[in-house]
Design a protein around this motif. Structure first.
Motif, PDB file in Angstrom:
ATOM      1  N   GLU A   1      23.906   6.848  35.733  1.00 34.31           N
ATOM      2  CA  GLU A   1      24.150   8.151  36.373  1.00 34.31           C
ATOM      3  C   GLU A   1      24.069   7.926  37.883  1.00 34.31           C
ATOM      4  O   GLU A   1      22.991   7.537  38.378  1.00 34.31           O
ATOM      5  CB  GLU A   1      23.074   9.170  35.955  1.00 34.31           C
ATOM      6  N   PRO A   2      25.155   8.098  38.609  1.00 39.77           N
ATOM      7  CA  PRO A   2      25.068   7.927  40.060  1.00 39.77           C
ATOM      8  C   PRO A   2      24.189   8.995  40.679  1.00 39.77           C
ATOM      9  O   PRO A   2      24.297  10.175  40.322  1.00 39.77           O
ATOM     10  CB  PRO A   2      26.520   8.069  40.528  1.00 39.77           C
TER      11      PRO A   2
ATOM     12  N   GLN B   1      29.007  12.668  42.564  1.00 36.70           N
ATOM     13  CA  GLN B   1      30.444  12.585  42.239  1.00 36.70           C
ATOM     14  C   GLN B   1      31.151  11.629  43.217  1.00 36.70           C
ATOM     15  O   GLN B   1      32.007  10.838  42.822  1.00 36.70           O
ATOM     16  CB  GLN B   1      31.097  13.982  42.310  1.00 36.70           C
TER      17      GLN B   1
ATOM     18  N   ALA C   1      30.308   8.150  42.156  1.00 30.31           N
ATOM     19  CA  ALA C   1      31.046   7.768  40.944  1.00 30.31           C
ATOM     20  C   ALA C   1      32.480   7.364  41.299  1.00 30.31           C
ATOM     21  O   ALA C   1      33.001   6.345  40.828  1.00 30.31           O
ATOM     22  CB  ALA C   1      31.047   8.926  39.953  1.00 30.31           C
TER      23      ALA C   1
ATOM     24  N   ILE D   1      30.156   2.038  35.491  1.00 30.47           N
ATOM     25  CA  ILE D   1      30.539   3.456  35.406  1.00 30.47           C
ATOM     26  C   ILE D   1      29.819   4.146  34.256  1.00 30.47           C
ATOM     27  O   ILE D   1      29.101   5.120  34.443  1.00 30.47           O
ATOM     28  CB  ILE D   1      32.067   3.592  35.236  1.00 30.47           C
ATOM     29  N   SER D   2      29.932   3.591  33.059  1.00 30.41           N
ATOM     30  CA  SER D   2      29.444   4.343  31.883  1.00 30.41           C
ATOM     31  C   SER D   2      27.968   4.138  31.584  1.00 30.41           C
ATOM     32  O   SER D   2      27.385   4.908  30.816  1.00 30.41           O
ATOM     33  CB  SER D   2      30.270   3.945  30.654  1.00 30.41           C
TER      34      SER D   2
ATOM     35  N   VAL E   1      32.459   3.893  43.016  1.00 31.04           N
ATOM     36  CA  VAL E   1      32.264   2.783  42.079  1.00 31.04           C
ATOM     37  C   VAL E   1      33.597   2.459  41.394  1.00 31.04           C
ATOM     38  O   VAL E   1      34.001   1.292  41.316  1.00 31.04           O
ATOM     39  CB  VAL E   1      31.177   3.115  41.049  1.00 31.04           C
ATOM     40  N   ARG E   2      34.294   3.495  40.958  1.00 34.66           N
ATOM     41  CA  ARG E   2      35.592   3.268  40.292  1.00 34.66           C
ATOM     42  C   ARG E   2      36.561   2.567  41.243  1.00 34.66           C
ATOM     43  O   ARG E   2      37.219   1.585  40.877  1.00 34.66           O
ATOM     44  CB  ARG E   2      36.187   4.597  39.812  1.00 34.66           C
ATOM     45  N   SER E   3      36.621   3.027  42.467  1.00 33.36           N
ATOM     46  CA  SER E   3      37.593   2.425  43.410  1.00 33.36           C
ATOM     47  C   SER E   3      37.182   1.013  43.811  1.00 33.36           C
ATOM     48  O   SER E   3      38.027   0.136  44.010  1.00 33.36           O
ATOM     49  CB  SER E   3      37.746   3.311  44.653  1.00 33.36           C
TER      50      SER E   3
ATOM     51  N   LYS F   1      22.011   5.823  32.344  1.00 33.67           N
ATOM     52  CA  LYS F   1      22.863   6.845  31.713  1.00 33.67           C
ATOM     53  C   LYS F   1      21.986   7.818  30.925  1.00 33.67           C
ATOM     54  O   LYS F   1      20.972   7.428  30.359  1.00 33.67           O
ATOM     55  CB  LYS F   1      23.837   6.140  30.739  1.00 33.67           C
TER      56      LYS F   1
ATOM     57  N   HIS G   1      27.721  -3.040  41.403  1.00 36.86           N
ATOM     58  CA  HIS G   1      28.464  -1.901  40.832  1.00 36.86           C
ATOM     59  C   HIS G   1      29.913  -1.892  41.308  1.00 36.86           C
ATOM     60  O   HIS G   1      30.555  -0.835  41.388  1.00 36.86           O
ATOM     61  CB  HIS G   1      27.755  -0.588  41.198  1.00 36.86           C
TER      62      HIS G   1
ATOM     63  N   ASN H   1      28.340  -1.704  32.091  1.00 36.13           N
ATOM     64  CA  ASN H   1      29.499  -1.062  32.727  1.00 36.13           C
ATOM     65  C   ASN H   1      28.985  -0.207  33.884  1.00 36.13           C
ATOM     66  O   ASN H   1      28.240   0.763  33.633  1.00 36.13           O
ATOM     67  CB  ASN H   1      30.243  -0.201  31.698  1.00 36.13           C
TER      68      ASN H   1
END
Ligand code: MLT
Length: 315
Positions: A106-107, A291, A294, A102-103, A297-299, A248, A87, A100
């Motif tokens: 669901e974390p 949150q 999430a 992220i999308s 994961v983005r960072s 998701k 991830h 993906n």
């Protein structure tokens, strides 16, 4: 019809979990991800009143399992233990990653942070990281590096290590660093980068060598293992993490039930002791929310993106 459908979904959520839950582990049994998964899900099972069954789904550095998880029903009965590789780094390492991080998920929450160590077979002659690097650069025969597949923590971490040290090993893939560790102990491979929960038992048994830990601080469990910076390689700043995800569209109510059960496991003294004794870092309450995961994961996707060019290590 809508009213009936709504009430069916509401009943499913209120009864959740009404049967056993499958927890997908993207690597072979015995590795760090499997270890963390079994520790936390054992306690989660008792909280939820249903068995959580571990399913080891191997292949492609954990991405086979991650894709499998995205295709599971979002009913709370399939979750996955993902990590900094599946991830995070996998996005940079796979040009056409089929999911993906992220999308498509669901974390649920973070299970444990995890330092990464540079490990070598016990009888490798180098007595320090500097000697190891010098030997790797000058040796006639290239060293043999074990990893758990493109997209794994062990692969991404050692890709960074090889880039900053300019060494070019032979790469030997395994279905997880559980089997890779067995090969290292047996001397069939020369080195690998693995998460601390797998390294601690072998280091305490004296059957592998650790040259450095990739973090700002030494681990209290391994006080004699220097940080990479202390060992002369400040660029090797690597840490991993293992976390729970659901497909998701899994309902917020079910995600909340799973997150609460995970939090109870991480607050349980016996579970905490197991994770801490293996060098794991247990997230605080702020770090446990969906949150927070999430955002991580983005960072992490951004942090490892420089690997896309494979020669510019992440900062
Ligand atoms: C990895 O990313 O290297 C895996 O976590 C290894 C494992 O858990 O087997």
């Amino acid at each position: 019809m809508g009213l009936i459908a709504f009430s069916t979904a509401a009943v499913a959520q209120s009864d959740y979990p009404a049967r056993s839950i499958t927890a997908i582990v993207p690597f072979a049994a015995g590795g760090p991800t499997d270890t963390v998964a079994r520790i936390v899900t054992t306690h989660m099972s008792s909280t939820l009143g249903q068995q959580i069954i571990i399913e080891n789904v191997v292949g492609s550095g954990g991405t086979t399992a991650a894709l499998r998880a995205t295709r599971a029903l979002p009913d709370g009965y399939t979750i996955i233990i993902g990590h900094m590789g599946t991830h995070g780094a996998a996005v940079a390492l796979y040009p056409n990653l089929a999911y993906n991080p992220i999308s498509d998920f669901e974390p649920i929450g973070m299970a444990a942070g995890m330092a990464v160590l540079i490990l070598a077979r016990k009888d490798l002659p180098a007595a320090s990281l500097a000697e190891f690097i010098a030997g790797a650069r000058s040796g006639a025969a290239p060293l043999n590096m074990a990893h758990a597949g493109l997209g794994s923590v062990s692969f991404a971490s050692c890709l960074l290590f090889n880039a900053v040290t300019d060494i070019h090993p032979l790469l030997t893939p395994f279905q997880g660093t559980g089997p890779a560790m067995n090969a290292l102990v047996a001397g069939r491979v020369d080195y690998m980068c693995d998460q601390i929960v797998s390294a601690v038992p072998r280091l305490q048994a004296g059957i592998v060598t650790a040259y450095a830990i990739g973090g700002e601080h030494r681990s209290p469990i391994l006080p004699d293992v220097p940080t990479a910076a202390e060992a002369g390689l400040p660029q090797f700043q690597v840490s991993a993490w293992n976390a729970l995800f659901a497909p998701k569209a899994t309902s917020p109510q079910i995600v909340a039930r799973l997150n609460a059960a995970l939090g109870k496991a991480l607050d349980n003294p016996a579970i905490r002791k197991q994770l801490l004794d293996l060098g794991g870092d247990i997230p605080d309450n702020d770090g446990r929310s969906p949150q927070a995961l999430a955002a991580l994961v983005r960072s992490e996707i951004d942090r490892w993106m420089p690997l896309k060019s494979a020669n510019v290590p992440p900062r």
